[in-house]
Design a protein around this motif. Structure first.
Motif, PDB file in Angstrom:
ATOM      1  N   ALA A 159       0.848  -1.200   0.000  1.00  0.00           N
ATOM      2  CA  ALA A 159       0.000   0.000   0.000  1.00  0.00           C
ATOM      3  C   ALA A 159       0.876   1.240   0.000  1.00  0.00           C
ATOM      4  O   ALA A 159       0.618   2.204  -0.750  1.00  0.00           O
ATOM      5  N   ILE A 160       1.914   1.231   0.818  1.00  0.00           N
ATOM      6  CA  ILE A 160       2.817   2.384   0.847  1.00  0.00           C
ATOM      7  C   ILE A 160       3.529   2.540  -0.487  1.00  0.00           C
ATOM      8  O   ILE A 160       3.643   3.655  -1.015  1.00  0.00           O
ATOM      9  N   TRP A 161       4.012   1.458  -1.052  1.00  0.00           N
ATOM     10  CA  TRP A 161       4.698   1.546  -2.349  1.00  0.00           C
ATOM     11  C   TRP A 161       3.763   2.115  -3.419  1.00  0.00           C
ATOM     12  O   TRP A 161       4.170   2.964  -4.214  1.00  0.00           O
ATOM     13  N   ALA A 162       2.521   1.633  -3.434  1.00  0.00           N
ATOM     14  CA  ALA A 162       1.567   2.084  -4.448  1.00  0.00           C
ATOM     15  C   ALA A 162       1.196   3.547  -4.231  1.00  0.00           C
ATOM     16  O   ALA A 162       1.146   4.338  -5.189  1.00  0.00           O
ATOM     17  N   LEU A 163       0.938   3.927  -2.989  1.00  0.00           N
ATOM     18  CA  LEU A 163       0.534   5.296  -2.706  1.00  0.00           C
ATOM     19  C   LEU A 163       1.701   6.268  -2.821  1.00  0.00           C
ATOM     20  O   LEU A 163       1.518   7.427  -3.202  1.00  0.00           O
ATOM     21  N   ARG A 164       2.896   5.813  -2.549  1.00  0.00           N
ATOM     22  CA  ARG A 164       4.083   6.644  -2.779  1.00  0.00           C
ATOM     23  C   ARG A 164       4.233   6.940  -4.269  1.00  0.00           C
ATOM     24  O   ARG A 164       4.484   8.086  -4.673  1.00  0.00           O
ATOM     25  N   ALA A 165       4.059   5.913  -5.100  1.00  0.00           N
ATOM     26  CA  ALA A 165       4.168   6.104  -6.547  1.00  0.00           C
ATOM     27  C   ALA A 165       3.065   7.015  -7.076  1.00  0.00           C
ATOM     28  O   ALA A 165       3.273   7.780  -8.023  1.00  0.00           O
ATOM     29  N   ALA A 166       1.900   6.968  -6.435  1.00  0.00           N
ATOM     30  CA  ALA A 166       0.754   7.734  -6.919  1.00  0.00           C
ATOM     31  C   ALA A 166       0.731   9.170  -6.432  1.00  0.00           C
ATOM     32  O   ALA A 166       0.308  10.075  -7.167  1.00  0.00           O
ATOM     33  N   LYS A 193      -6.409   2.966   9.814  1.00  0.00           N
ATOM     34  CA  LYS A 193      -6.039   2.369  11.099  1.00  0.00           C
ATOM     35  C   LYS A 193      -4.514   2.334  11.249  1.00  0.00           C
ATOM     36  O   LYS A 193      -3.975   2.688  12.305  1.00  0.00           O
ATOM     37  N   LEU A 194      -3.820   1.913  10.196  1.00  0.00           N
ATOM     38  CA  LEU A 194      -2.356   1.851  10.245  1.00  0.00           C
ATOM     39  C   LEU A 194      -1.741   3.242  10.340  1.00  0.00           C
ATOM     40  O   LEU A 194      -0.695   3.420  10.959  1.00  0.00           O
ATOM     41  N   GLY A 195      -2.408   4.208   9.721  1.00  0.00           N
ATOM     42  CA  GLY A 195      -1.942   5.589   9.839  1.00  0.00           C
ATOM     43  C   GLY A 195      -2.052   6.094  11.264  1.00  0.00           C
ATOM     44  O   GLY A 195      -1.139   6.752  11.782  1.00  0.00           O
ATOM     45  N   ALA A 196      -3.157   5.783  11.907  1.00  0.00           N
ATOM     46  CA  ALA A 196      -3.360   6.201  13.296  1.00  0.00           C
ATOM     47  C   ALA A 196      -2.361   5.511  14.226  1.00  0.00           C
ATOM     48  O   ALA A 196      -1.884   6.100  15.193  1.00  0.00           O
ATOM     49  N   GLU A 197      -2.043   4.250  13.898  1.00  0.00           N
ATOM     50  CA  GLU A 197      -1.095   3.485  14.716  1.00  0.00           C
ATOM     51  C   GLU A 197       0.361   3.816  14.375  1.00  0.00           C
ATOM     52  O   GLU A 197       1.264   3.439  15.110  1.00  0.00           O
ATOM     53  N   GLU A 198       0.557   4.496  13.232  1.00  0.00           N
ATOM     54  CA  GLU A 198       1.891   4.818  12.726  1.00  0.00           C
ATOM     55  C   GLU A 198       2.760   3.561  12.588  1.00  0.00           C
ATOM     56  O   GLU A 198       3.895   3.497  13.058  1.00  0.00           O
ATOM     57  N   LYS A 199       2.203   2.584  11.902  1.00  0.00           N
ATOM     58  CA  LYS A 199       2.946   1.343  11.661  1.00  0.00           C
ATOM     59  C   LYS A 199       4.197   1.635  10.847  1.00  0.00           C
ATOM     60  O   LYS A 199       4.141   2.316   9.827  1.00  0.00           O
ATOM     61  N   LYS A 200       5.334   1.101  11.275  1.00  0.00           N
ATOM     62  CA  LYS A 200       6.621   1.348  10.617  1.00  0.00           C
ATOM     63  C   LYS A 200       7.188   0.061  10.035  1.00  0.00           C
ATOM     64  O   LYS A 200       6.817  -1.045  10.433  1.00  0.00           O
ATOM     65  N   PHE A 201       8.116   0.239   9.091  1.00  0.00           N
ATOM     66  CA  PHE A 201       8.805  -0.872   8.452  1.00  0.00           C
ATOM     67  C   PHE A 201      10.315  -0.665   8.577  1.00  0.00           C
ATOM     68  O   PHE A 201      10.785   0.459   8.790  1.00  0.00           O
ATOM     69  N   ASP A 202      11.045  -1.739   8.444  1.00  0.00           N
ATOM     70  CA  ASP A 202      12.494  -1.684   8.621  1.00  0.00           C
ATOM     71  C   ASP A 202      13.188  -0.857   7.543  1.00  0.00           C
ATOM     72  O   ASP A 202      12.746  -0.813   6.386  1.00  0.00           O
ATOM     73  N   ALA A 204      14.743   1.471   4.847  1.00  0.00           N
ATOM     74  CA  ALA A 204      14.175   2.469   3.933  1.00  0.00           C
ATOM     75  C   ALA A 204      13.033   1.902   3.100  1.00  0.00           C
ATOM     76  O   ALA A 204      12.646   2.492   2.087  1.00  0.00           O
ATOM     77  N   LEU A 205      12.469   0.767   3.515  1.00  0.00           N
ATOM     78  CA  LEU A 205      11.415   0.136   2.728  1.00  0.00           C
ATOM     79  C   LEU A 205      10.245   1.080   2.464  1.00  0.00           C
ATOM     80  O   LEU A 205       9.667   1.081   1.384  1.00  0.00           O
ATOM     81  N   ALA A 206       9.889   1.882   3.464  1.00  0.00           N
ATOM     82  CA  ALA A 206       8.724   2.766   3.352  1.00  0.00           C
ATOM     83  C   ALA A 206       9.126   4.228   3.254  1.00  0.00           C
ATOM     84  O   ALA A 206       8.375   5.121   3.642  1.00  0.00           O
ATOM     85  N   ARG A 207      10.287   4.480   2.702  1.00  0.00           N
ATOM     86  CA  ARG A 207      10.794   5.853   2.589  1.00  0.00           C
ATOM     87  C   ARG A 207       9.838   6.720   1.754  1.00  0.00           C
ATOM     88  O   ARG A 207       9.073   6.211   0.931  1.00  0.00           O
ATOM     89  N   PRO A 208       9.909   8.034   1.946  1.00  0.00           N
ATOM     90  CA  PRO A 208       9.033   8.931   1.178  1.00  0.00           C
ATOM     91  C   PRO A 208       9.446   9.038  -0.286  1.00  0.00           C
ATOM     92  O   PRO A 208      10.587   8.724  -0.652  1.00  0.00           O
ATOM     93  N   GLY A 209       8.512   9.504  -1.103  1.00  0.00           N
ATOM     94  CA  GLY A 209       8.801   9.754  -2.503  1.00  0.00           C
ATOM     95  C   GLY A 209       9.563  11.059  -2.682  1.00  0.00           C
ATOM     96  O   GLY A 209       9.790  11.811  -1.732  1.00  0.00           O
ATOM     97  N   GLU A 210       9.911  11.354  -3.936  1.00  0.00           N
ATOM     98  CA  GLU A 210      10.813  12.468  -4.222  1.00  0.00           C
ATOM     99  C   GLU A 210      10.245  13.829  -3.802  1.00  0.00           C
ATOM    100  O   GLU A 210      11.003  14.729  -3.436  1.00  0.00           O
ATOM    101  N   TRP A 217       9.679   9.740   7.171  1.00  0.00           N
ATOM    102  CA  TRP A 217       8.699   8.658   7.204  1.00  0.00           C
ATOM    103  C   TRP A 217       9.362   7.293   7.064  1.00  0.00           C
ATOM    104  O   TRP A 217      10.238   7.091   6.233  1.00  0.00           O
ATOM    105  N   ALA A 218       8.890   6.356   7.871  1.00  0.00           N
ATOM    106  CA  ALA A 218       9.355   4.969   7.782  1.00  0.00           C
ATOM    107  C   ALA A 218       8.170   4.014   7.737  1.00  0.00           C
ATOM    108  O   ALA A 218       8.320   2.816   7.958  1.00  0.00           O
TER     109      ALA A 218
END
Length: 232
Positions: A159-166, A193-202, A204-210, A217-218
């Motif tokens: 979801a993060i990868w797709a929304l980062r690209a979008a 729900k994950l946004g409210a919980e601020e779920k993180k990943f190891d 730079a997997l969930a790094r921000p877009g350009e 963000w992680a």
């Protein structure tokens, strides 16, 4: 990519075309894996037929318009109820790639197959066509929305990868924008729900877009979620 000659692909296409009951379709799809187990009985013998089944599901998902994927999702859920053999279920517990898993409940190697498909994303000559990329994103988003009750369906990182690209790139591709919209539509409750919980990943997997490279963000954040909603 093409799995059109595989037994699993044909069984899946026929089941969808004939509107076969999900349980019967799941039985046909898993038949080669069960046969491999019966003939060899070794955990390693299951890897190729399992992978073939998952590749077939992914290809059919990509070919199926995103508005019409309910039947395919029901079949995959029915696959989780299948067993390798009759008995007390102990035969279903195997070791694949060094991990103890239950076939078919845990969908072993399905995540690997999804990741392989993600590496063939829209944009280069070996990738999915744009419409198939959107369809595949919709399918994985719908599975992820069910992941609270079925952990093997958890593709929240995607979801993060797709929304980062979008929503986080300077000039996103239309297919990526369309895919991002479907993630927000199909898995909105879970993403919020994950946004409210601020779920993180190891790492730079969930790094921000350009566009937001200065952010730290992680993973999911409330701020990031609002940016996605505003952009899409």
């Amino acid at each position: 990519m093409a799995q059109t000659q595989s037994e699993e692909y044909k069984a899946l296409k026929e089941a969808l075309a004939s509107k076969t009951e999900p349980s019967a379709a799941a039985h046909s799809l898993t038949k080669p894996t069960k046969q491999a187990f019966a003939q060899g009985g070794k955990d390693a013998d299951l890897e190729e037929p399992l992978s073939q089944a998952w590749r077939s599901i992914i290809e059919v998902a990509a070919e199926t318009p995103y508005q019409s994927q309910d039947a395919l999702i029901k079949i995959l859920k029915a696959v989780q109820q299948e067993s390798l053999s009759e008995g007390d279920g102990s035969a279903n517990k195997v070791e694949i790639w060094g991990e103890k898993v239950e076939v078919f409940k845990d969908l072993p190697l399905f995540g690997i197959a999804v990741r392989d498909a993600w590496n063939k994303r829209s944009g280069s000559k070996s990738d999915f066509p744009a419409d198939q990329w959107v369809n595949l994103n919709s399918f994985i988003a719908q599975l992820t929305a069910l992941s609270s009750s079925s952990p093997p369906f958890d593709f929240s990182l995607y979801a993060i990868w797709a929304l980062r690209a979008a929503a986080e790139q300077e000039a996103p591709q239309k297919a990526d924008v369309d895919a991002g919209k479907l993630w927000l539509s199909n898995a909105r409750e879970l993403i919020e729900k994950l946004g409210a919980e601020e779920k993180k990943f190891d790492g730079a997997l969930a790094r921000p877009g350009e566009k937001y490279k200065e952010k730290k963000w992680a993973g999911f954040t409330a701020e990031r979620l609002e940016i996605w909603k505003e952009a899409l």
